[in-house]
Motif scaffolding. Structure first.
Motif, short mmCIF file in Angstrom:
data_model
loop_
_atom_site.label_atom_id
_atom_site.label_comp_id
_atom_site.label_asym_id
_atom_site.label_seq_id
_atom_site.Cartn_x
_atom_site.Cartn_y
_atom_site.Cartn_z
N ARG A 92 -10.22 -8.74 4.06
CA ARG A 92 -10.24 -8.81 2.84
C ARG A 92 -10.28 -7.34 2.20
N ARG A 93 -11.00 -6.41 2.96
CA ARG A 93 -11.15 -5.27 2.68
C ARG A 93 -9.70 -4.46 2.70
N ILE A 94 -9.10 -4.80 3.71
CA ILE A 94 -7.68 -4.11 4.04
C ILE A 94 -6.65 -5.06 2.88
N GLU A 95 -6.77 -6.23 2.77
CA GLU A 95 -5.66 -6.85 1.59
C GLU A 95 -5.89 -6.09 0.29
N GLN A 96 -7.28 -5.92 0.05
CA GLN A 96 -7.58 -5.30 -1.37
C GLN A 96 -7.93 -3.91 -1.56
N PHE A 97 -7.50 -3.23 -0.47
CA PHE A 97 -7.63 -1.88 -0.60
C PHE A 97 -6.64 -1.34 -1.67
N SER A 98 -6.96 -0.22 -2.22
CA SER A 98 -6.50 0.47 -3.37
C SER A 98 -5.43 1.33 -2.90
N LYS A 99 -5.03 1.48 -1.94
CA LYS A 99 -4.11 2.25 -1.33
C LYS A 99 -3.21 1.39 -0.10
N PRO A 100 -1.74 1.73 -0.08
CA PRO A 100 -0.91 0.90 0.72
C PRO A 100 -1.75 0.82 2.42
N VAL A 101 -2.01 0.07 2.93
CA VAL A 101 -2.23 0.07 4.32
C VAL A 101 -1.08 -0.56 5.07
N ILE A 102 -0.26 0.42 6.10
CA ILE A 102 0.74 -0.08 7.04
C ILE A 102 0.35 -0.31 8.28
N ALA A 103 0.70 -1.58 8.89
CA ALA A 103 0.31 -1.73 10.22
C ALA A 103 1.53 -1.14 11.14
N ALA A 104 1.17 -0.38 12.05
CA ALA A 104 2.14 -0.02 13.23
C ALA A 104 1.99 -0.78 14.43
N GLU A 115 -4.26 -11.41 12.29
CA GLU A 115 -4.73 -11.64 10.97
C GLU A 115 -4.92 -10.19 10.28
N ILE A 116 -5.32 -9.10 10.97
CA ILE A 116 -5.32 -7.78 10.26
C ILE A 116 -3.78 -7.50 9.85
N VAL A 117 -2.83 -7.88 10.73
CA VAL A 117 -1.43 -7.53 10.37
C VAL A 117 -1.14 -8.30 9.01
N GLU A 118 -1.59 -9.63 8.94
CA GLU A 118 -1.32 -10.45 7.83
C GLU A 118 -1.86 -9.95 6.74
N ALA A 119 -3.00 -9.05 6.94
CA ALA A 119 -3.80 -8.53 5.59
C ALA A 119 -3.25 -7.36 5.12
N THR A 120 -2.40 -6.53 5.81
CA THR A 120 -1.95 -5.15 5.63
C THR A 120 -0.86 -5.49 4.53
N HIS A 121 -0.81 -4.47 3.65
CA HIS A 121 0.37 -4.66 2.78
C HIS A 121 1.75 -4.51 3.33
N LEU A 122 2.08 -3.69 4.12
CA LEU A 122 3.24 -3.63 4.99
C LEU A 122 3.13 -3.54 6.52
N ALA A 123 4.03 -3.82 7.14
CA ALA A 123 4.10 -3.77 8.81
C ALA A 123 5.45 -3.49 9.39
N VAL A 124 5.16 -2.51 10.37
CA VAL A 124 6.39 -2.21 11.09
C VAL A 124 6.12 -2.40 12.67
N ALA A 125 6.95 -2.94 13.38
CA ALA A 125 6.52 -3.57 14.85
C ALA A 125 7.39 -2.80 15.80
N ALA A 126 6.85 -2.51 16.97
CA ALA A 126 7.74 -2.00 18.19
C ALA A 126 8.73 -3.13 18.71
N ASP A 127 9.74 -2.82 19.01
CA ASP A 127 10.67 -4.03 19.33
C ASP A 127 9.84 -5.02 20.65
N HIS A 128 8.90 -4.40 21.33
CA HIS A 128 8.12 -5.25 22.58
C HIS A 128 7.14 -5.91 21.89
#
Length: 259
Positions: A92-104, A115-128
């Motif tokens: 919830r803290r991640i999802e409601q954070f006032s600044k963008p959180v990007i999962a790498a 579940e953390i990835v789901e909560a982040t605002h954006l997500a980039v993933a390595a191909d593996h």
């Protein structure tokens, strides 16, 4: 410390640093992440956050099973407080954070890691990278918010297939389903996440915050209620310097074009 933090200009890069445990989320790690987010929300020098894992094998393998087992053995009340309240509090803290959180996502993101990835605002993933919801194999549903966020993000049937089978999906499939924004070679992962952060940070912080809050708050509301949320957040930006600068830039360009 179970996390490390470094700064790339105005982006904070947080690394879950338990590579020998595939960056599993023990209670200490969850508490450290939550506390850091609480402090960083008021730090104006931080404009965005990139969240990743140590090494190249795992973003996070999920909750630390030894911690879960101890809490479950202590009874339902302990399990609800230690696992559910703590895990849902973090996402919830991640999802409601006032600044963008990007999962790498630098490897597998299973259980609580997914579940953390789901909560982040954006997500980039390595191909593996790969993603899975294996909680059902332990006899319980996702406890960090995954049974609620995942269907909202990728649709009920696709989410239920992941939740009910526990099977992993690769990065390309996660991208097709809408769980992540981009798939890149592992060597480009952090650079891509940081470049995405820079593209956001060029805009006024007040505008970024309003956009995040309007979407996060309104996404699960009926449309009329969501539109009211949108209007309220628009209203917060009207008197800001960010709006004045944005309008002045646009109008000055228009004047030059018309000459």
């Amino acid at each position: 410390m179970s996390i490390t933090v470094r700064h790339a200009a105005s982006t904070a890069v947080i690394t879950i640093d338990r590579p020998d445990k595939l960056n599993a989320l023990d209670y200490t790690t969850i508490d450290e992440l939550s506390a850091w987010l609480d402090n960083a929300s008021a730090d104006d020098s931080i404009r965005s956050v990139v969240l990743t894992g140590s090494g190249d094998r795992a973003f996070s393998a999920g909750a630390d099973i030894s911690c879960l087992a101890q809490s479950i053995d202590a009874g339902t009340a302990h399990a609800l407080q230690d696992i559910v309240a703590r895990g849902q509090g973090l996402t919830r803290r991640i999802e409601q954070f006032s600044k963008p959180v990007i999962a790498a996502v630098n490897g597998l993101a299973y259980g609580g890691g997914c579940e953390i990835v789901e909560a982040t605002h954006l997500a980039v993933a390595a191909d593996h990278a790969s993603f899975a919801k294996p909680e059902i194999s332990l006899g319980f549903p996702p406890p960090f918010g995954g049974s609620q966020r995942l269907p909202r993000h990728i649709g009920r049937k696709r989410a239920l297939e992941m939740i009910l089978t526990g099977d992993a999906v690769d990065a390309q499939r996660a991208h097709e389903m809408g769980l992540i924004n981009h798939v890149v070679p592992a060597s480009d992962l952090l650079a891509t996440a940081l470049e995405l952060a820079v593209r956001i940070e060029r805009h006024a912080p007040t505008a970024v915050h309003a956009c995040l809050a309007a979407v996060t708050r309104g996404i699960n509301l009926p449309i009329d209620e969501g539109l009211a949320v949108e209007a309220a957040w628009f209203a917060t930006t009207v008197p800001t310097a960010g709006v004045r600068r944005g309008l002045d830039r646009f109008l000055s360009r228009s004047d030059m074009t018309s000459q």
